[in-house]
Design a protein around this motif. Structure first.
Motif, mmCIF file in Angstrom:
data_model
loop_
_atom_site.group_PDB
_atom_site.id
_atom_site.type_symbol
_atom_site.label_atom_id
_atom_site.label_comp_id
_atom_site.label_asym_id
_atom_site.label_seq_id
_atom_site.Cartn_x
_atom_site.Cartn_y
_atom_site.Cartn_z
ATOM 1 N N ALA A 155 0.815 -1.210 0.000
ATOM 2 C CA ALA A 155 0.000 0.000 0.000
ATOM 3 C C ALA A 155 0.855 1.269 0.000
ATOM 4 O O ALA A 155 0.456 2.283 -0.565
ATOM 5 C CB ALA A 155 -0.940 -0.001 1.198
ATOM 6 N N CYS A 156 2.033 1.209 0.603
ATOM 7 C CA CYS A 156 2.920 2.374 0.678
ATOM 8 C C CYS A 156 3.621 2.658 -0.641
ATOM 9 O O CYS A 156 4.284 3.681 -0.790
ATOM 10 C CB CYS A 156 3.948 2.171 1.782
ATOM 11 N N GLY A 157 3.502 1.738 -1.606
ATOM 12 C CA GLY A 157 4.151 1.904 -2.902
ATOM 13 C C GLY A 157 5.424 1.111 -3.057
ATOM 14 O O GLY A 157 5.956 1.003 -4.155
ATOM 15 N N ASP A 158 5.933 0.553 -1.953
ATOM 16 C CA ASP A 158 7.131 -0.282 -2.026
ATOM 17 C C ASP A 158 6.757 -1.675 -2.528
ATOM 18 O O ASP A 158 5.635 -2.137 -2.329
ATOM 19 C CB ASP A 158 7.787 -0.429 -0.639
ATOM 20 N N PHE A 159 7.711 -2.328 -3.148
ATOM 21 C CA PHE A 159 7.526 -3.718 -3.532
ATOM 22 C C PHE A 159 8.431 -4.557 -2.651
ATOM 23 O O PHE A 159 9.617 -4.272 -2.511
ATOM 24 C CB PHE A 159 7.887 -3.957 -5.008
ATOM 25 N N GLY A 160 7.872 -5.595 -2.039
ATOM 26 C CA GLY A 160 8.685 -6.470 -1.206
ATOM 27 C C GLY A 160 7.834 -7.343 -0.321
ATOM 28 O O GLY A 160 6.604 -7.385 -0.443
ATOM 29 N N THR A 161 8.479 -8.037 0.585
ATOM 30 C CA THR A 161 7.800 -8.937 1.511
ATOM 31 C C THR A 161 7.131 -8.125 2.611
ATOM 32 O O THR A 161 7.765 -7.268 3.219
ATOM 33 C CB THR A 161 8.812 -9.922 2.127
ATOM 34 N N GLY A 162 5.870 -8.424 2.842
ATOM 35 C CA GLY A 162 5.138 -7.722 3.893
ATOM 36 C C GLY A 162 3.638 -7.759 3.710
ATOM 37 O O GLY A 162 2.897 -7.426 4.627
ATOM 38 N N ALA A 163 3.173 -8.174 2.542
ATOM 39 C CA ALA A 163 1.729 -8.259 2.311
ATOM 40 C C ALA A 163 1.153 -9.453 3.062
ATOM 41 O O ALA A 163 1.776 -10.521 3.116
ATOM 42 C CB ALA A 163 1.441 -8.384 0.818
ATOM 43 N N LEU A 164 -0.022 -9.279 3.615
ATOM 44 C CA LEU A 164 -0.689 -10.379 4.323
ATOM 45 C C LEU A 164 -0.774 -11.590 3.409
ATOM 46 O O LEU A 164 -1.046 -11.472 2.219
ATOM 47 C CB LEU A 164 -2.103 -9.948 4.736
ATOM 48 N N ALA A 165 -0.534 -12.753 3.972
ATOM 49 C CA ALA A 165 -0.672 -13.993 3.207
ATOM 50 C C ALA A 165 -2.066 -14.047 2.592
ATOM 51 O O ALA A 165 -3.024 -13.486 3.138
ATOM 52 C CB ALA A 165 -0.454 -15.199 4.123
ATOM 53 N N GLU A 166 -2.167 -14.720 1.461
ATOM 54 C CA GLU A 166 -3.480 -14.875 0.824
ATOM 55 C C GLU A 166 -4.435 -15.559 1.799
ATOM 56 O O GLU A 166 -4.025 -16.450 2.568
ATOM 57 C CB GLU A 166 -3.357 -15.700 -0.456
ATOM 58 N N ILE A 167 -5.687 -15.182 1.747
ATOM 59 C CA ILE A 167 -6.693 -15.753 2.639
ATOM 60 C C ILE A 167 -6.745 -17.271 2.484
ATOM 61 O O ILE A 167 -6.873 -18.005 3.476
ATOM 62 C CB ILE A 167 -8.081 -15.113 2.398
ATOM 63 N N ASP A 168 -6.614 -17.774 1.265
ATOM 64 C CA ASP A 168 -6.631 -19.234 1.046
ATOM 65 C C ASP A 168 -5.503 -19.934 1.806
ATOM 66 O O ASP A 168 -5.697 -21.037 2.317
ATOM 67 C CB ASP A 168 -6.525 -19.560 -0.449
ATOM 68 N N ILE A 169 -4.344 -19.292 1.872
ATOM 69 C CA ILE A 169 -3.199 -19.868 2.600
ATOM 70 C C ILE A 169 -3.495 -19.879 4.103
ATOM 71 O O ILE A 169 -3.204 -20.859 4.800
ATOM 72 C CB ILE A 169 -1.899 -19.076 2.312
ATOM 73 N N ILE A 170 -4.086 -18.796 4.597
ATOM 74 C CA ILE A 170 -4.433 -18.729 6.019
ATOM 75 C C ILE A 170 -5.463 -19.812 6.350
ATOM 76 O O ILE A 170 -5.327 -20.557 7.323
ATOM 77 C CB ILE A 170 -4.954 -17.324 6.397
ATOM 78 N N LEU A 171 -6.482 -19.948 5.510
ATOM 79 C CA LEU A 171 -7.522 -20.965 5.722
ATOM 80 C C LEU A 171 -6.941 -22.370 5.669
ATOM 81 O O LEU A 171 -7.308 -23.232 6.477
ATOM 82 C CB LEU A 171 -8.642 -20.795 4.711
ATOM 83 N N LYS A 172 -6.039 -22.611 4.733
ATOM 84 C CA LYS A 172 -5.400 -23.923 4.598
ATOM 85 C C LYS A 172 -4.589 -24.247 5.866
ATOM 86 O O LYS A 172 -4.640 -25.367 6.381
ATOM 87 C CB LYS A 172 -4.497 -23.938 3.369
ATOM 88 N N THR A 173 -3.871 -23.264 6.376
ATOM 89 C CA THR A 173 -3.089 -23.456 7.601
ATOM 90 C C THR A 173 -3.997 -23.781 8.782
ATOM 91 O O THR A 173 -3.703 -24.681 9.572
ATOM 92 C CB THR A 173 -2.223 -22.214 7.892
ATOM 93 N N ILE A 174 -5.099 -23.063 8.899
ATOM 94 C CA ILE A 174 -6.057 -23.335 9.970
ATOM 95 C C ILE A 174 -6.578 -24.757 9.866
ATOM 96 O O ILE A 174 -6.622 -25.496 10.859
ATOM 97 C CB ILE A 174 -7.220 -22.315 9.932
#
Length: 178
Positions: A155-174
């Motif tokens: 959101a700040c305009g930078d590109f890199g690691t820091g975006a929330l994991a995809e919802i599907d990945i979170i659901l799969k982990t749960i």
């Protein structure tokens, strides 16, 4: 199904908690949402209340029932504790055992053996900062499983690691943990 406590902290990704809450509820889980004050600046508690069909807890000092202590009761009723998104501030609080808001107090009161997941979301430099990495290592020692953020245009305009994991990945982990 499980009783999942979803703890939402102050990150632009807080809006994704609506989709997460909706999908968990549709899957048959009972979802209780806790929000930090900063999270309420990004998404309203009413949205998550409507999707979860449960009260959203934002104020540790609000005790509706004098016969109970809300943050203790919420912790005892939890089958899985998920912090998503987890801001750098919330990660630091959890790593250092602070309990000055509803999210951190419930986290500290979660009984031993209850699965705890944390999904960071923040600027790349904040995520890669040695303090944040040290705090995440501490949380791993305390039994938290990190759901790693993804690399994306932030959101700040930078590109890199820091975006929330995809919802599907979170659901799969749960699903895997339950």
């Amino acid at each position: 199904m499980a009783k999942i406590t979803l703890a939402v902290s102050g990150s632009i990704s807080a809006y994704k908690a609506a989709d997460l809450t909706s999908q968990l509820t549709k899957a048959g889980h009972v979802v209780t949402v806790i929000m930090t004050k900063a999270a309420t600046a990004f998404i309203t508690p009413l949205t998550l209340q409507a999707l979860s069909k449960n009260l959203v807890h934002t104020d540790i000092m609000l005790e509706e029932n004098p016969a109970s202590i809300k943050h203790i009761d919420l912790a005892k009723e939890t089958d899985l504790f998920l912090v998503a998104p987890a801001s750098a501030n919330t990660i630091a609080k959890l790593a250092h055992g602070l309990a000055d808001d509803m999210l951190s107090a419930v986290a500290l009161a979660i009984p031993v053996g209850i699965p705890k997941l944390i999904a960071p979301a923040m600027n790349t430099n904040m995520y890669l900062n040695l303090s944040t990495q040290d705090n995440l290592e501490k949380l791993a020692r305390y039994g938290y499983t990190e759901i790693k953020p993804r690399e994306a245009l932030l959101a700040c305009g930078d590109f890199g690691t820091g975006a929330l994991a995809e919802i599907d990945i979170i659901l799969k982990t749960i699903k895997e943990i339950l």
